[in-house]
Design a protein around this motif. Structure first.
Motif, PDB file in Angstrom:
ATOM      1  N   ASP A   1       5.176  12.194  11.825  1.00 24.43           N
ATOM      2  CA  ASP A   1       4.268  10.774  12.148  1.00 24.43           C
ATOM      3  C   ASP A   1       4.448  10.836  14.253  1.00 24.43           C
ATOM      4  O   ASP A   1       3.211  10.463  14.170  1.00 24.43           O
ATOM      5  N   MET A   2       5.185  11.428  14.992  1.00 24.11           N
ATOM      6  CA  MET A   2       5.879  10.699  16.204  1.00 24.11           C
ATOM      7  C   MET A   2       4.859  12.013  17.075  1.00 24.11           C
ATOM      8  O   MET A   2       3.827  11.859  17.515  1.00 24.11           O
ATOM      9  N   GLN A   3       4.274  13.355  16.615  1.00 22.45           N
ATOM     10  CA  GLN A   3       3.137  14.388  16.883  1.00 22.45           C
ATOM     11  C   GLN A   3       1.766  13.207  17.017  1.00 22.45           C
ATOM     12  O   GLN A   3       0.682  14.053  17.248  1.00 22.45           O
ATOM     13  N   SER A   4       1.367  12.873  16.030  1.00 21.54           N
ATOM     14  CA  SER A   4       0.367  12.745  15.721  1.00 21.54           C
ATOM     15  C   SER A   4      -0.035  11.144  16.612  1.00 21.54           C
ATOM     16  O   SER A   4      -1.428  11.301  17.351  1.00 21.54           O
TER      17      SER A   4
ATOM     18  N   GLN B   1      -1.546  11.653  24.352  1.00 26.85           N
ATOM     19  CA  GLN B   1      -0.903  12.328  25.637  1.00 26.85           C
ATOM     20  C   GLN B   1      -2.211  13.922  25.816  1.00 26.85           C
ATOM     21  O   GLN B   1      -1.348  14.956  24.811  1.00 26.85           O
ATOM     22  N   PRO B   2      -3.636  14.263  24.874  1.00 28.14           N
ATOM     23  CA  PRO B   2      -3.773  15.478  24.466  1.00 28.14           C
ATOM     24  C   PRO B   2      -3.517  16.235  25.942  1.00 28.14           C
ATOM     25  O   PRO B   2      -4.191  17.871  25.466  1.00 28.14           O
ATOM     26  N   GLU B   3      -4.021  15.956  26.883  1.00 25.77           N
ATOM     27  CA  GLU B   3      -3.845  17.227  27.618  1.00 25.77           C
ATOM     28  C   GLU B   3      -2.765  17.581  28.022  1.00 25.77           C
ATOM     29  O   GLU B   3      -2.640  19.410  27.756  1.00 25.77           O
ATOM     30  N   ALA B   4      -1.354  16.914  28.024  1.00 27.21           N
ATOM     31  CA  ALA B   4      -0.038  18.685  28.312  1.00 27.21           C
ATOM     32  C   ALA B   4       0.214  19.077  27.349  1.00 27.21           C
ATOM     33  O   ALA B   4       0.630  19.446  27.894  1.00 27.21           O
TER      34      ALA B   4
ATOM     35  N   ARG C   1       3.280  19.985  20.765  1.00 28.37           N
ATOM     36  CA  ARG C   1       3.974  18.658  20.942  1.00 28.37           C
ATOM     37  C   ARG C   1       5.604  18.822  19.473  1.00 28.37           C
ATOM     38  O   ARG C   1       6.393  17.886  19.972  1.00 28.37           O
ATOM     39  N   LEU C   2       5.066  18.900  18.881  1.00 26.44           N
ATOM     40  CA  LEU C   2       6.798  19.067  18.182  1.00 26.44           C
ATOM     41  C   LEU C   2       7.893  19.674  18.570  1.00 26.44           C
ATOM     42  O   LEU C   2       9.017  18.732  18.437  1.00 26.44           O
TER      43      LEU C   2
ATOM     44  N   ARG D   1      12.904  17.559  20.536  1.00 25.34           N
ATOM     45  CA  ARG D   1      14.397  17.736  21.800  1.00 25.34           C
ATOM     46  C   ARG D   1      14.544  16.132  22.271  1.00 25.34           C
ATOM     47  O   ARG D   1      15.646  15.908  22.547  1.00 25.34           O
ATOM     48  N   ILE D   2      13.992  15.402  22.212  1.00 30.20           N
ATOM     49  CA  ILE D   2      13.687  13.694  22.380  1.00 30.20           C
ATOM     50  C   ILE D   2      14.545  13.183  20.921  1.00 30.20           C
ATOM     51  O   ILE D   2      15.257  12.129  21.625  1.00 30.20           O
TER      52      ILE D   2
END
Length: 210
Positions: free
Chosen positions: A72-75, A81-84, A91-92, A97-98
């Motif tokens: 869910d959160m990766q989408s 923040q698509p650039e970083a 993203r996953l 880690r978060i």
């Protein structure tokens, strides 16, 4: 959800709505220094807690629930923040880690995401005008306070562990009051602009109904 947290969230939600109409609050990073210029010296209890947790081994529990959360959160992060983090894998990896560090500190992972969103827009190499570093904008003086000068605050795991531990300490000190705890984290105790920014990000972009 515990009654204390429900009441606190309701109060915070009202503050966010009021701020949008009366102060035009944005999600831009504030000029107030974060995690690093507290209004009072760090307490011995906080320093002891931070020192202990920085030496603790890694761990990650509830893997199945975490995987559902991660998808869910990766989408959401891809939209924010698509650039970083252009790849799903990146993203996953960040979100795992978060999630792990938030759970270690017994914090809602979504709240930590909101704080990072406001503080650094998820840029691990972010540096503020006051010298705060990394995702959670931790000031370097903390390393000396706990006797770990070797720590790299641009390292994602290190930065998250510092930031989550400090925030959890302030939340316990403020008896679950997110507004006060976030203000202490930001070094702006007595003002509500920063807590309102984080709460707005939490409710509008990172909230999960449980």
């Amino acid at each position: 959800m515990p009654a204390r947290l429900t009441a606190t969230l309701a109060t915070a939600s009202w503050l966010v709505v009021a701020s949008l109409f009366t102060a035009g609050v944005t999600l831009a990073q504030t000029n107030a220094p974060s995690v690093g210029s507290p209004s009072e010296p760090p307490s011995p209890a906080l320093l002891e807690s931070l020192s202990r947790v920085m030496a603790a081994p890694d761990g990650f529990e509830d893997a199945f629930d975490a995987q559902v959360w991660l998808l869910d959160m990766q989408s959401r992060l891809a939209r924010r923040q698509p650039e970083a983090y252009p790849s799903r894998h990146d993203r996953l990896a960040l979100l795992e880690r978060i999630h792990a560090e938030a759970r270690r500190a017994q914090l809602p992972p979504e709240l930590v995401l909101a704080l990072i969103d406001v503080e650094s827009r998820f840029r691990p190499n972010a540096v503020s005008s006051a010298g705060a570093l990394g995702l959670m904008q931790v000031m370097p003086f903390w390393k000396a306070e706990i006797g770990r000068p070797q720590d790299d605050l641009h390292d994602i795991d290190t930065n998250l562990r510092y930031g989550c531990t400090i925030l959890a300490h302030y939340l316990a000190r403020e008896r679950g009051d997110w507004t006060q705890a976030l203000a202490r984290y930001n070094g702006s105790l007595g003002r509500t602009v920063y807590p309102e920014q984080v709460m707005q990000a939490w409710f509008t972009r990172w909230w999960v109904d449980r």
